[in-house]
Structures are given as C-alpha cells and as structure tokens.
Write a protein that holds these residues in place. Structure first.
Motif, PDB file in Angstrom:
ATOM      1  N   GLY A 177      71.067  52.990 109.655  1.00  0.00           N
ATOM      2  CA  GLY A 177      70.577  51.619 109.599  1.00  0.00           C
ATOM      3  C   GLY A 177      69.058  51.597 109.547  1.00  0.00           C
ATOM      4  O   GLY A 177      68.402  52.641 109.597  1.00  0.00           O
ATOM      5  N   LYS A 178      68.496  50.409 109.491  1.00  0.00           N
ATOM      6  CA  LYS A 178      67.052  50.241 109.293  1.00  0.00           C
ATOM      7  C   LYS A 178      66.243  50.265 110.590  1.00  0.00           C
ATOM      8  O   LYS A 178      65.056  50.577 110.576  1.00  0.00           O
ATOM      9  CB  LYS A 178      66.777  48.900 108.594  1.00  0.00           C
ATOM     10  N   GLU A 179      66.867  49.885 111.711  1.00  0.00           N
ATOM     11  CA  GLU A 179      66.100  49.655 112.947  1.00  0.00           C
ATOM     12  C   GLU A 179      65.964  50.947 113.742  1.00  0.00           C
ATOM     13  O   GLU A 179      66.942  51.434 114.327  1.00  0.00           O
ATOM     14  CB  GLU A 179      66.791  48.588 113.796  1.00  0.00           C
ATOM     15  N   ILE A 180      64.773  51.521 113.761  1.00  0.00           N
ATOM     16  CA  ILE A 180      64.544  52.761 114.495  1.00  0.00           C
ATOM     17  C   ILE A 180      63.568  52.528 115.642  1.00  0.00           C
ATOM     18  O   ILE A 180      62.915  51.492 115.719  1.00  0.00           O
ATOM     19  CB  ILE A 180      64.048  53.887 113.567  1.00  0.00           C
ATOM     20  N   THR A 181      63.475  53.522 116.498  1.00  0.00           N
ATOM     21  CA  THR A 181      62.689  53.399 117.723  1.00  0.00           C
ATOM     22  C   THR A 181      61.210  53.665 117.514  1.00  0.00           C
ATOM     23  O   THR A 181      60.408  53.434 118.427  1.00  0.00           O
ATOM     24  CB  THR A 181      63.217  54.384 118.777  1.00  0.00           C
ATOM     25  N   TRP A 192      54.472  71.696  93.310  1.00  0.00           N
ATOM     26  CA  TRP A 192      55.387  71.479  94.434  1.00  0.00           C
ATOM     27  C   TRP A 192      56.824  71.526  93.938  1.00  0.00           C
ATOM     28  O   TRP A 192      57.192  70.820  92.993  1.00  0.00           O
ATOM     29  CB  TRP A 192      55.130  70.135  95.088  1.00  0.00           C
ATOM     30  N   ARG A 193      57.642  72.331  94.596  1.00  0.00           N
ATOM     31  CA  ARG A 193      59.052  72.494  94.241  1.00  0.00           C
ATOM     32  C   ARG A 193      59.918  71.763  95.271  1.00  0.00           C
ATOM     33  O   ARG A 193      59.874  72.078  96.462  1.00  0.00           O
ATOM     34  CB  ARG A 193      59.410  73.980  94.210  1.00  0.00           C
ATOM     35  N   LEU A 194      60.697  70.808  94.806  1.00  0.00           N
ATOM     36  CA  LEU A 194      61.540  70.010  95.707  1.00  0.00           C
ATOM     37  C   LEU A 194      62.648  70.875  96.290  1.00  0.00           C
ATOM     38  O   LEU A 194      63.372  71.560  95.570  1.00  0.00           O
ATOM     39  CB  LEU A 194      62.144  68.834  94.942  1.00  0.00           C
ATOM     40  N   ARG A 195      62.795  70.828  97.605  1.00  0.00           N
ATOM     41  CA  ARG A 195      63.800  71.643  98.289  1.00  0.00           C
ATOM     42  C   ARG A 195      64.901  70.809  98.931  1.00  0.00           C
ATOM     43  O   ARG A 195      66.031  71.268  99.062  1.00  0.00           O
ATOM     44  CB  ARG A 195      63.149  72.535  99.365  1.00  0.00           C
ATOM     45  N   ALA A 196      64.585  69.586  99.398  1.00  0.00           N
ATOM     46  CA  ALA A 196      65.615  68.782 100.077  1.00  0.00           C
ATOM     47  C   ALA A 196      65.117  67.362 100.269  1.00  0.00           C
ATOM     48  O   ALA A 196      63.924  67.077 100.157  1.00  0.00           O
ATOM     49  CB  ALA A 196      65.982  69.401 101.427  1.00  0.00           C
ATOM     50  N   GLN A 197      66.081  66.487 100.574  1.00  0.00           N
ATOM     51  CA  GLN A 197      65.790  65.092 100.879  1.00  0.00           C
ATOM     52  C   GLN A 197      66.419  64.770 102.233  1.00  0.00           C
ATOM     53  O   GLN A 197      67.575  65.097 102.468  1.00  0.00           O
ATOM     54  CB  GLN A 197      66.389  64.157  99.817  1.00  0.00           C
ATOM     55  N   MET A 198      65.654  64.126 103.123  1.00  0.00           N
ATOM     56  CA  MET A 198      66.160  63.777 104.451  1.00  0.00           C
ATOM     57  C   MET A 198      66.128  62.264 104.655  1.00  0.00           C
ATOM     58  O   MET A 198      65.099  61.708 105.066  1.00  0.00           O
ATOM     59  CB  MET A 198      65.361  64.477 105.553  1.00  0.00           C
ATOM     60  N   PRO A 199      67.225  61.569 104.363  1.00  0.00           N
ATOM     61  CA  PRO A 199      67.303  60.148 104.723  1.00  0.00           C
ATOM     62  C   PRO A 199      67.501  60.022 106.236  1.00  0.00           C
ATOM     63  O   PRO A 199      68.238  60.823 106.845  1.00  0.00           O
ATOM     64  CB  PRO A 199      68.530  59.659 103.956  1.00  0.00           C
ATOM     65  N   TYR A 200      66.854  59.046 106.846  1.00  0.00           N
ATOM     66  CA  TYR A 200      66.976  58.879 108.289  1.00  0.00           C
ATOM     67  C   TYR A 200      66.970  57.392 108.630  1.00  0.00           C
ATOM     68  O   TYR A 200      66.571  56.548 107.832  1.00  0.00           O
ATOM     69  CB  TYR A 200      65.843  59.611 109.024  1.00  0.00           C
ATOM     70  N   GLY A 201      67.437  57.097 109.836  1.00  0.00           N
ATOM     71  CA  GLY A 201      67.464  55.709 110.281  1.00  0.00           C
ATOM     72  C   GLY A 201      68.140  55.592 111.625  1.00  0.00           C
ATOM     73  O   GLY A 201      68.365  56.592 112.324  1.00  0.00           O
ATOM     74  N   ALA A 236      70.804  52.888 102.919  1.00  0.00           N
ATOM     75  CA  ALA A 236      70.875  51.965 104.056  1.00  0.00           C
ATOM     76  C   ALA A 236      69.965  52.375 105.201  1.00  0.00           C
ATOM     77  O   ALA A 236      69.716  51.593 106.116  1.00  0.00           O
ATOM     78  CB  ALA A 236      72.315  51.861 104.550  1.00  0.00           C
ATOM     79  N   GLY A 237      69.458  53.614 105.151  1.00  0.00           N
ATOM     80  CA  GLY A 237      68.585  54.097 106.205  1.00  0.00           C
ATOM     81  C   GLY A 237      67.199  53.477 106.162  1.00  0.00           C
ATOM     82  O   GLY A 237      66.870  52.654 105.292  1.00  0.00           O
ATOM     83  N   HIS A 238      66.369  53.893 107.093  1.00  0.00           N
ATOM     84  CA  HIS A 238      65.018  53.338 107.222  1.00  0.00           C
ATOM     85  C   HIS A 238      64.032  53.970 106.245  1.00  0.00           C
ATOM     86  O   HIS A 238      63.109  53.310 105.760  1.00  0.00           O
ATOM     87  CB  HIS A 238      64.515  53.542 108.652  1.00  0.00           C
ATOM     88  N   GLY A 239      64.200  55.251 105.974  1.00  0.00           N
ATOM     89  CA  GLY A 239      63.255  55.957 105.115  1.00  0.00           C
ATOM     90  C   GLY A 239      63.809  57.301 104.698  1.00  0.00           C
ATOM     91  O   GLY A 239      64.912  57.696 105.094  1.00  0.00           O
ATOM     92  N   ASP A 255      63.995  52.883  98.740  1.00  0.00           N
ATOM     93  CA  ASP A 255      65.064  52.326  97.901  1.00  0.00           C
ATOM     94  C   ASP A 255      64.992  52.880  96.484  1.00  0.00           C
ATOM     95  O   ASP A 255      66.024  53.217  95.877  1.00  0.00           O
ATOM     96  CB  ASP A 255      64.955  50.800  97.848  1.00  0.00           C
ATOM     97  N   GLN A 256      63.787  52.990  95.958  1.00  0.00           N
ATOM     98  CA  GLN A 256      63.599  53.486  94.593  1.00  0.00           C
ATOM     99  C   GLN A 256      64.171  54.891  94.440  1.00  0.00           C
ATOM    100  O   GLN A 256      64.796  55.209  93.416  1.00  0.00           O
ATOM    101  CB  GLN A 256      62.110  53.490  94.248  1.00  0.00           C
ATOM    102  N   LEU A 257      63.961  55.722  95.447  1.00  0.00           N
ATOM    103  CA  LEU A 257      64.488  57.095  95.368  1.00  0.00           C
ATOM    104  C   LEU A 257      65.994  57.102  95.196  1.00  0.00           C
ATOM    105  O   LEU A 257      66.528  57.778  94.307  1.00  0.00           O
ATOM    106  CB  LEU A 257      64.109  57.883  96.627  1.00  0.00           C
TER     107      LEU A 257
END
Length: 200
Positions: A19-23, A169-178, A92-95, A60-62
């Motif tokens: 979700g969007k609301e983080i601490t 820069w070589r992309l290795r991973a994406q970490m969505p969080y929220g 749906a995550g925050h970033g 969101d664009q990503l």
C-alpha cells in the motif's frame, strides 16, 4: 549468544500486498537507503552499487512501462491478465528502488588488476546481494514491506531512456515497497544437512 541481527533478518520477507502509507517520509527512505549502500562492503572497496529512487508519478511510470513491455512478450491475453495483476500489486506500493551496477568501475578493475579479471563481475554481484539484503532488512525494521523483482534485461533500454540512466549502469533488480497490506506466506527451509557441512 546475541541474536538481534538474526531477528531483524527474520523480519525481511517478500511482501506482495503493498500500500501507499508508510512510516517514513520519502526523504527518510532516501537517507536510510543511502546510508545502507554506503556501509555495505564491496570487493576492493570498489563501491560498484548504485540506486535510483522512484516516487509518485515516476514509480507509476515504471510499472506502466513494464506492463507495456511484458504485454509484447506474453501473447496470450489471458496469461497477460495474470501478469498485469501481479504488476498492479507492485504499482500499488509507495515507491520503487532500482538497483544498478556501475560497469565502468567493474571494467576499470578488470584492467587494473588482471590477475583477478575474471572475478570482478561476480564480486560486483556479491556487493549487490549484500546491499540488497541490508536495504530490505532496514525497510522491514521500519515496518515497510518490499520484494525484489527482476524484469531486467527486458526493460533495460526503456527504463534507461525514461529515467535518464547513465549508459555504464547495468540494471540488476527492482524493489517495489510500501505498507504491508497482507503478511508474507509461510517460508519453507531445507534441512540443515542439505545445506551445511561442519568439519572439525
């Protein structure tokens, strides 16, 4: 025996219901991750790891970009619906944090230390792994859920163009969080005798 760090590691799970609301504020997330990256060890102190923070519309664009790219790879519309539903949980995550390796540094090391030339890419991957666990665990310690995704290399060119990523820069991973909207499922563990050997 002090097991405080082990307890922190156990908090780190793959969280898919975000979700969007983080601490933390966005600025606090950046400060936290920058500190973890700076303190994470790398071979020869090469500091090959890089991170890009995506918030709000950029986040969101990503995931919209990834959905469009994967739609080309999944020709069956029904199958793509499942893929799109999974991607929607990340959006749906925050970033999102994008993790990169600066290959210019890796190639310089290969040139400057020819005896170890064949190892530097492997060692840069070890640096990625160490840093990623540190960030993931630090987020979990602040009540923030995350997972690690690997849509690279399919998305590399589009992401680089969209977010002005340096060519080395070589992309290795994406970490969505929220925020954690549902807990992680049960985790299975291999028996110890299949993973470890103790010799005295």
């Amino acid at each position: 025996m002090n097991q405080d760090y082990l307890a922190l590691l156990k908090q780190r799970r793959s969280i898919y219901a975000l979700g969007k609301e983080i601490t933390l504020t966005d600025e606090q997330v950046v400060d936290l991750v920058e500190a973890v990256v700076a303190e994470s060890p790398t071979a020869f102190n090469s500091q090959t790891t890089r991170a890009v923070f995506l918030f709000g519309a950029k986040h969101d664009q990503l995931w919209e970009l990834i959905a469009k790219r994967l739609e080309k790879e999944v020709p069956d519309p029904e199958a793509f619906k499942r893929t799109a539903a999974k991607l929607a949980t990340f959006k749906a995550g925050h970033g999102t944090i994008l993790y990169y390796t600066d290959m210019a540094v890796v190639h310089d090391l290969e040139q400057n230390f020819p005896l170890y030339r064949d190892n530097f890419q492997d060692w840069s991957e070890q640096g990625q792994g160490i840093m990623t666990v540190g960030v993931w665990t630090s987020l979990a310690n602040n009540g923030i859920g995350a997972s690690l995704q690997h849509y690279n290399p399919l998305i590399d060119a589009e992401v680089a163009a969209a977010f002005d990523i340096p060519s080395t820069w070589r992309l290795r991973a994406q970490m969505p969080y929220g925020s954690i909207e549902a807990p992680a499922g049960d985790k299975d563990y291999l028996p110890a005798d299949q993973r470890f050997r103790v010799l005295k």
